[in-house]
Design a protein around this motif. Structure first.
Motif, PDB file in Angstrom:
ATOM      1  N   ASP A 195       4.775  10.686  -9.342  1.00 56.80           N
ATOM      2  CA  ASP A 195       4.718  11.423  -8.085  1.00 56.80           C
ATOM      3  C   ASP A 195       5.523  10.673  -7.027  1.00 56.80           C
ATOM      4  OD1 ASP A 195       4.141  12.873  -5.835  1.00 56.80           O
ATOM      5  OD2 ASP A 195       1.993  12.437  -5.815  1.00 56.80           O
ATOM      6  N   GLN A 196       6.769  11.106  -6.811  1.00 54.04           N
ATOM      7  CA  GLN A 196       7.643  10.422  -5.867  1.00 54.04           C
ATOM      8  C   GLN A 196       7.133  10.523  -4.436  1.00 54.04           C
ATOM      9  OE1 GLN A 196       9.857  12.293  -3.637  1.00 54.04           O
ATOM     10  NE2 GLN A 196      10.638  10.406  -2.694  1.00 54.04           N
ATOM     11  N   GLN A 197       6.402  11.587  -4.114  1.00 55.77           N
ATOM     12  CA  GLN A 197       5.887  11.732  -2.749  1.00 55.77           C
ATOM     13  C   GLN A 197       4.855  10.651  -2.424  1.00 55.77           C
ATOM     14  OE1 GLN A 197       4.462  15.762  -2.322  1.00 55.77           O
ATOM     15  NE2 GLN A 197       6.502  16.548  -1.839  1.00 55.77           N
ATOM     16  N   ALA A 198       4.160  10.154  -3.443  1.00 56.97           N
ATOM     17  CA  ALA A 198       3.147   9.123  -3.207  1.00 56.97           C
ATOM     18  C   ALA A 198       3.769   7.790  -2.811  1.00 56.97           C
ATOM     19  CB  ALA A 198       2.272   8.949  -4.453  1.00 56.97           C
ATOM     20  N   THR A 199       4.983   7.524  -3.263  1.00 58.48           N
ATOM     21  CA  THR A 199       5.652   6.264  -2.942  1.00 58.48           C
ATOM     22  C   THR A 199       6.640   6.412  -1.783  1.00 58.48           C
ATOM     23  OG1 THR A 199       7.508   6.639  -4.462  1.00 58.48           O
ATOM     24  CG2 THR A 199       5.517   5.583  -5.362  1.00 58.48           C
ATOM     25  N   ASN A 200       7.148   7.631  -1.603  1.00 64.03           N
ATOM     26  CA  ASN A 200       8.234   7.891  -0.653  1.00 64.03           C
ATOM     27  C   ASN A 200       9.478   7.088  -1.018  1.00 64.03           C
ATOM     28  OD1 ASN A 200       9.266   9.344   1.553  1.00 64.03           O
ATOM     29  ND2 ASN A 200       8.966   7.602   2.920  1.00 64.03           N
ATOM     30  N   LEU A 214       5.948  -7.284   1.471  1.00 64.11           N
ATOM     31  CA  LEU A 214       7.101  -7.042   2.347  1.00 64.11           C
ATOM     32  C   LEU A 214       8.254  -6.389   1.603  1.00 64.11           C
ATOM     33  CD1 LEU A 214       7.070 -10.441   4.276  1.00 64.11           C
ATOM     34  CD2 LEU A 214       6.415  -8.207   5.201  1.00 64.11           C
ATOM     35  N   CYS A 215       8.273  -6.522   0.280  1.00 64.22           N
ATOM     36  CA  CYS A 215       9.341  -5.957  -0.542  1.00 64.22           C
ATOM     37  C   CYS A 215       9.180  -4.464  -0.788  1.00 64.22           C
ATOM     38  CB  CYS A 215       9.386  -6.655  -1.900  1.00 64.22           C
ATOM     39  SG  CYS A 215      10.103  -8.302  -1.874  1.00 64.22           S
ATOM     40  N   TYR A 216       8.079  -3.881  -0.313  1.00 65.16           N
ATOM     41  CA  TYR A 216       7.821  -2.477  -0.647  1.00 65.16           C
ATOM     42  C   TYR A 216       8.973  -1.582  -0.212  1.00 65.16           C
ATOM     43  CZ  TYR A 216       5.415   1.951  -1.256  1.00 65.16           C
ATOM     44  OH  TYR A 216       5.081   3.227  -1.660  1.00 65.16           O
ATOM     45  N   GLU A 217       9.440  -1.754   1.041  1.00 62.76           N
ATOM     46  CA  GLU A 217      10.607  -0.983   1.478  1.00 62.76           C
ATOM     47  C   GLU A 217      11.837  -1.434   0.708  1.00 62.76           C
ATOM     48  OE1 GLU A 217       7.810   0.029   4.629  1.00 62.76           O
ATOM     49  OE2 GLU A 217       8.382  -1.932   3.882  1.00 62.76           O
ATOM     50  N   GLY A 218      12.372  -0.520  -0.055  1.00 63.00           N
ATOM     51  CA  GLY A 218      13.531  -0.822  -0.893  1.00 63.00           C
ATOM     52  C   GLY A 218      13.193  -0.898  -2.361  1.00 63.00           C
ATOM     53  N   LEU A 219      11.906  -1.117  -2.656  1.00 62.46           N
ATOM     54  CA  LEU A 219      11.446  -1.169  -4.056  1.00 62.46           C
ATOM     55  C   LEU A 219      10.188  -0.319  -4.208  1.00 62.46           C
ATOM     56  CD1 LEU A 219      11.887  -4.995  -4.721  1.00 62.46           C
ATOM     57  CD2 LEU A 219      13.233  -3.173  -5.790  1.00 62.46           C
ATOM     58  N   GLU A 220      10.123   0.796  -3.494  1.00 59.17           N
ATOM     59  CA  GLU A 220       8.910   1.609  -3.445  1.00 59.17           C
ATOM     60  C   GLU A 220       8.477   2.107  -4.822  1.00 59.17           C
ATOM     61  OE1 GLU A 220      11.108   2.388   0.506  1.00 59.17           O
ATOM     62  OE2 GLU A 220      11.629   2.120  -1.627  1.00 59.17           O
ATOM     63  N   THR A 227      -3.187  -8.556   2.668  1.00 59.76           N
ATOM     64  CA  THR A 227      -1.766  -8.504   2.327  1.00 59.76           C
ATOM     65  C   THR A 227      -1.055  -7.264   2.843  1.00 59.76           C
ATOM     66  OG1 THR A 227      -2.134  -7.350   0.223  1.00 59.76           O
ATOM     67  CG2 THR A 227      -2.234  -9.767   0.190  1.00 59.76           C
ATOM     68  N   GLY A 228      -1.798  -6.187   3.073  1.00 54.82           N
ATOM     69  CA  GLY A 228      -1.156  -4.930   3.434  1.00 54.82           C
ATOM     70  C   GLY A 228      -0.437  -4.264   2.288  1.00 54.82           C
ATOM     71  N   SER A 229      -0.752  -4.670   1.050  1.00 58.02           N
ATOM     72  CA  SER A 229      -0.084  -4.100  -0.121  1.00 58.02           C
ATOM     73  C   SER A 229      -0.247  -2.580  -0.160  1.00 58.02           C
ATOM     74  CB  SER A 229      -0.667  -4.709  -1.400  1.00 58.02           C
ATOM     75  OG  SER A 229      -0.103  -4.114  -2.546  1.00 58.02           O
ATOM     76  N   ARG A 230       0.863  -1.855  -0.454  1.00 61.54           N
ATOM     77  CA  ARG A 230       0.851  -0.396  -0.418  1.00 61.54           C
ATOM     78  C   ARG A 230       1.245   0.250  -1.742  1.00 61.54           C
ATOM     79  NH1 ARG A 230       4.857   0.949   3.999  1.00 61.54           N
ATOM     80  NH2 ARG A 230       5.535  -1.197   3.770  1.00 61.54           N
ATOM     81  N   ASN A 231       1.244  -0.490  -2.819  1.00 60.21           N
ATOM     82  CA  ASN A 231       1.611   0.101  -4.103  1.00 60.21           C
ATOM     83  C   ASN A 231       0.584   1.169  -4.483  1.00 60.21           C
ATOM     84  OD1 ASN A 231       2.055   0.698  -6.821  1.00 60.21           O
ATOM     85  ND2 ASN A 231       2.697  -1.383  -7.312  1.00 60.21           N
TER      86      ASN A 231
END
Length: 355
Positions: A187-192, A261-267, A41-45
């Protein structure tokens, strides 16, 4: 001599209203499952990728991705509910009740809560309420789904039609918020991620730019990972004679692709708290490229919580068409042919005071 030891699975006429089905094959989740899910999936959470990030939020370790938990639990139900499915149609009242970790063992049972034979007499819709528990018999996930199932004997009498009343959404008061969860050390840096709960407004639409092509190997391997043995996903020979002429991609793969795919914008969305409703609007096939957009439906303050809030979101999956190019999801009361998913779900997100 022919043996009759194997079963071809349940057909529509085999379901009885209110019966409880205890599904076979408890599943212990391993680190290998987690790594393979990320590969597919490439999930990055970061909550599901980083032990320190998860521990800063109060978890004992990185919990299993919410959707991986859902797909594994869902897969347990397939041999008894939807192995002879025409299509999985929708979901409602999906509640993530507590975190699941590597080493936990999930077992699932389902109750039949509705039946409706279709007018063609060849199939019907089965509604089930399913619950998955861990090795301590603690419920970790519950959901309702409905699936269209073939009849084996078209002369079998139709059951009395029963369609359950389902909630439109899981309210803020009904969400299961882990008692240990705190965003005070988020940690906001972990999500960007630059945006927090207060930054999202009802009615706004986020067109996520990236797309993901579903390969034959991707959907075959993912569906096996979930031990989902529905024939329409695996048996190419069988599906040659179907309306589609080929195998369908399991709808859960589309959900996971859209969520990634929703990660960008909902990090900064920490986790999924509920899936309120969902429709697989059109089928997906190997070779389709999935795009998605998100609409913000509502934002809720949570009882006795100043560190996190909840966002109710609509995630729309589109095949072979950039999300920015789709103005309307429906045409003449029917879904646009490129819309494959319409999912109403709720996420938890830190508030600005904790950044």
């Amino acid at each position: 001599m022919q043996s009759n030891k194997t079963s071809s699975g349940r057909f529509f006429e085999h379901f009885t209203l209110n019966e409880v089905i205890n599904h076979a094959t408890p599943r212990t989740i391993t680190a290998g499952d987690v790594a393979l899910y990320i590969a597919l999936t490439g999930s990055r959470n970061p909550l599901h990728c980083s032990e320190p990030f998860a521990q800063n939020l109060g978890y004992q370790s990185a919990p299993i991705d919410d959707l991986l938990t859902f797909h594994i639990a869902f897969g347990k139900t397939v041999p008894d509910v939807s192995v002879n499915a025409v299509a999985n149609l929708g979901y409602a009242d999906v509640r993530f009740l507590q975190p699941v970790y590597v080493g936990d063992t999930l077992s699932t049972s389902s109750q039949v809560i509705g039946l409706k034979q279709n007018s063609n007499g060849k199939n019907g819709v089965v509604y089930v309420h399913s619950t998955s528990v861990n090795q301590h018999q603690q419920p970790v996930l519950s959901w309702v789904r409905w699936v269209m199932v073939h009849k084996n004997d078209t002369n079998a009498p139709a059951p009395e039609t029963t369609i359950p009343e389902l909630p439109a959404f899981v309210t803020a008061e009904q969400l299961s918020i882990p008692a240990h969860l705190t965003a005070n050390r988020f940690d906001q840096q972990a999500t960007n991620g630059q945006f927090y709960w207060e930054d999202y407004q009802a009615g706004e639409r986020i067109n996520h730019a990236a797309g993901m092509t579903i390969n034959v190997s991707d959907h075959s391997l993912a569906t096996r990972l979930y031990q989902n043995n529905a024939r329409l996903h695996f048996d190419a020979h069988l599906m040659q004679s179907s309306t589609f002429g080929k195998r369908l991609v399991y709808g859960g793969i589309v959900i996971s692709a859209c969520r990634a795919l929703c990660y960008e914008g909902l990090e900064n969305a920490i986790s999924i708290a509920a899936i309120n409703a969902g429709t697989h609007a059109n089928p997906s096939f190997a070779g389709d490229t999935i795009y998605t957009f998100t609409e913000v439906l509502d934002s809720w303050e949570l009882p006795n919580r100043s560190d996190i809030g909840a966002l109710r979101l609509r995630m729309v999956g589109i095949k072979n068409m950039n999300s920015a190019d789709l103005a309307e999801t429906k045409q003449f009361n029917s879904y646009h042919p490129n819309v494959v998913l319409d999912l109403d779900y709720t996420v938890l997100m830190p508030r600005k005071g904790n950044k």
